[in-house]
Design an enzyme around this catalytic site. Structure first.
Site, PDB file in Angstrom:
ATOM      1  N   LYS A  75       0.868  -1.180   0.000  1.00  0.00           N
ATOM      2  CA  LYS A  75       0.000   0.000   0.000  1.00  0.00           C
ATOM      3  C   LYS A  75       0.905   1.230   0.000  1.00  0.00           C
ATOM      4  O   LYS A  75       1.949   1.232   0.686  1.00  0.00           O
ATOM      5  CB  LYS A  75      -0.890  -0.036   1.250  1.00  0.00           C
ATOM      6  CG  LYS A  75      -1.877   1.131   1.356  1.00  0.00           C
ATOM      7  CD  LYS A  75      -2.817   0.968   2.559  1.00  0.00           C
ATOM      8  CE  LYS A  75      -3.824   2.102   2.658  1.00  0.00           C
ATOM      9  NZ  LYS A  75      -4.754   1.949   3.797  1.00  0.00           N
ATOM     10  N   SER A 150      -9.726   2.342   2.947  1.00  0.00           N
ATOM     11  CA  SER A 150      -8.801   3.046   2.093  1.00  0.00           C
ATOM     12  C   SER A 150      -7.842   2.138   1.337  1.00  0.00           C
ATOM     13  O   SER A 150      -7.228   2.588   0.374  1.00  0.00           O
ATOM     14  CB  SER A 150      -7.987   4.032   2.931  1.00  0.00           C
ATOM     15  OG  SER A 150      -7.222   3.341   3.897  1.00  0.00           O
ATOM     16  N   SER A 174     -10.124  -0.084   7.112  1.00  0.00           N
ATOM     17  CA  SER A 174      -9.530  -0.018   5.769  1.00  0.00           C
ATOM     18  C   SER A 174      -8.849  -1.273   5.258  1.00  0.00           C
ATOM     19  O   SER A 174      -8.470  -1.315   4.091  1.00  0.00           O
ATOM     20  CB  SER A 174      -8.536   1.134   5.694  1.00  0.00           C
ATOM     21  OG  SER A 174      -9.238   2.326   5.523  1.00  0.00           O
TER      22      SER A 174
HETATM   23  N1  GLN Z   1     -13.168   4.953   6.395  1.00  0.00           N
HETATM   24  C1  GLN Z   1     -12.550   5.287   7.628  1.00  0.00           C
HETATM   25  C2  GLN Z   1     -12.012   6.694   7.554  1.00  0.00           C
HETATM   26  O1  GLN Z   1     -12.145   7.280   6.556  1.00  0.00           O
HETATM   27  C3  GLN Z   1     -11.462   4.322   7.945  1.00  0.00           C
HETATM   28  C4  GLN Z   1     -10.260   4.503   7.101  1.00  0.00           C
HETATM   29  C5  GLN Z   1      -9.122   3.623   7.517  1.00  0.00           C
HETATM   30  O2  GLN Z   1      -9.294   2.609   8.175  1.00  0.00           O
HETATM   31  N2  GLN Z   1      -7.937   4.060   7.180  1.00  0.00           N
HETATM   32  O3  GLN Z   1     -11.471   7.210   8.451  1.00  0.00           O
END
Ligand code: GLN
Length: 483
Positions: A75, A150, A174
């Site tokens: 990632k 994400s 995410s």
């Molecule tokens: N969707 C959540 C956020 O936007 C979690 C994102 C994540 O786990 N990095 O904060």
């Protein structure tokens, strides 16, 4: 060969069926062929071939590890020395990391081959991969839908077989949410199990890296390499790393599963619910008993998270000021102009929204009302998990309220987007580990089953997921056009 798991590839590499160079070339070719998914931000073709050659030599000497020669991808939140590390942001579009994240170092020393850096929501803020500066990633199961976020690039790449496995990070869901929407296996480890050093910080008390793979056995292999104490990360935990594959075959006879009743109420799509029910029935057949548990504070998870995570991100992202890292505006008039315009032009809309929410919640006069209150709620949520996990061995539930939604469908409605993490966020607030396991399909799209365990019970979660994958084949399904 790209359709094989890590374990199968490792066998093929040893039997001489193919070399790491063959494998790497095959994956690089697929990445080009399926470029339109937009899963990769950077493809490191040359380095990949070099590492593949080195891996083949190592395999020939017989001192290889399971990951030696396996083509994988990182990632783009993990710093990679000498390679662009963008975190999905214009702010870091020109950033070449000067050092490796600990996780990256560990994969390198295991001899894994990095194919490139995967697309993601900007600074890991999002649930659809649409906030990326590099554009939305498409879900290989239906390219009109999102892969989740994400770690959307990671999930799409593994599902479309553009990498044998990938890393992800999970601050509020995410790893699990994109794994669920793309029909792959994802594990968010216990907070502190995997080093955060060199993993660009979003919300430091919640962020955790983990594996995204085809199945639980592969997740065990990846976690084995990722986990462990790191003296460069003061929140990493100094506990021995168990052999994650040792208990995969343990029987589930007598396993006590709790279903949090708050997870199965209003808001859960009925087809998703029916799919999960069938999955839970499989566990009954494997010898588990199922009871209902209650976690009354769960309903407060989203509001508490959306105070704590933005508060931490507003502090973490203050370092991106046009001076020390990344993007700098053209012809600044003075220092204030340099700061304001560099940040104004370098950050996207969602990141700005989070910084505004965070600085507001932390400002004098609002700190007690929002930040302190959210921290108290976080404590209540942790107590709920502790209590429930003292009554049962694991909890199970949905990962997402519905299957993958359409690209563009929620991007202008932040609240609705935030609600897509309703079943994952509380787990990060408590810090416990959880997995998403492919459990079937609803309306033709993958559904994930979430398995939540006690602190450092990753080995148990992997065992529970693996046993299910011995009697089901959801995790082996490939999206049409990617076979
Ligand atoms: N969707 C959540 C956020 O936007 C979690 C994102 C994540 O786990 N990095 O904060």
């Amino acid at each position: 060969m790209y359709n094989k798991t890590i374990a199968e590839l490792a066998r093929g590499l040893r039997s001489g069926e193919f070399s790491s160079v063959d494998l790497t070339l095959a994956f690089l070719d697929r990445i080009k062929q399926h470029h339109s998914l937009n899963a990769y931000i950077t493809v490191t073709e040359e380095q990949a071939l070099q590492s593949a050659k080195a891996a083949d030599l190592r395999l020939a000497t017989g001192n290889a590890e399971l990951l030696t020669g396996i083509p994988m991808a990182q990632k783009d939140i993990f710093c990679t020395e000498g390679i662009k590390t963008s975190c999905g942001s214009k702010m870091l579009d020109n950033f070449i990391a000067p050092y490796n994240a600990t996780v990256v170092d560990k994969f390198n020393s295991a001899g894994a081959v990095m194919l490139g850096k995967l697309n993601m929501d900007e600074f890991a803020m999002g649930s659809s991969n649409e906030t990326s500066y590099y554009g939305a990633v498409k879900n290989p199961w239906d390219t009109h839908t999102v892969p989740g976020g994400s770690s959307g690039g990671s999930a799409a790449a593994v599902a479309a077989r553009l990498a044998a496995c990938a890393t992800g990070t999970d601050t509020g869901g995410s790893i699990r949410q994109p794994a669920a929407l793309c029909g792959i296996t994802g594990l968010k480890p216990t907070y502190g199990r995997v080093s955060r050093y060199g993993m660009i910080a979003y919300a430091s008390s919640l962020d955790q890296g983990g594996p995204m793979t085809r199945n639980a056995e592969d997740a065990a292999i990846m976690l084995q390499t990722m986990a462990g104490f790191d003296d460069k990360d003061s929140t990493s935990v100094d506990l021995p790393v168990p052999d994650y594959r040792a208990g995969l075959s343990n029987s589930l006879e007598g396993l006590k599963i709790g279903l949090p009743k708050e997870f199965f109420g209003e808001g859960l799509n009925s087809d998703v619910a029916a799919t999960l029910e069938a999955a839970i029935n499989e566990y009954r057949k494997l010898g588990a008993t199922v009871t209902e548990v209650s976690m009354p504070s769960l309903k407060l998870a989203i509001p508490a998270y959306y105070v704590i995570a933005p508060a931490e991100c507003s502090a973490n992202l203050s370092r991106f000021d046009g001076v020390r890292f990344g993007y700098r505006c053209e012809n600044p008039a003075d220092l204030a102009d340099l700061y304001t315009r560099s940040r104004g032009e370098g950050f996207g809309k969602e990141v700005k929204r989070r910084i505004l929410m965070g600085t507001y919640a932390l400002s004098a006069g609002y700190y007690d009302a929002y930040y302190i209150k959210a921290q108290k709620i976080r404590r209540l949520i942790s107590e709920d998990f502790k209590r429930a996990l003292s009554e049962v061995d694991v909890m199970m539930g949905p990962v997402t309220p519905s299957t993958a939604f359409g690209i563009g469908e929620k991007i202008d409605n932040p609240i609705e987007m935030y609600l897509s993490d309703i079943y994952t966020i509380a787990i990060n607030l408590a810090g416990v580990p959880a997995m998403s396991v492919p459990a079937g399909f609803a309306q033709g799209l993958p559904v994930g089953l979430q398995i939540i365990g006690n602190y450092f019970a990753e080995d148990r979660l992997l065992n529970i997921a693996h046993q299910y994958q011995q009697v089901t084949d959801w995790h082996t399904q490939t999206p049409k056009g990617f076979e």
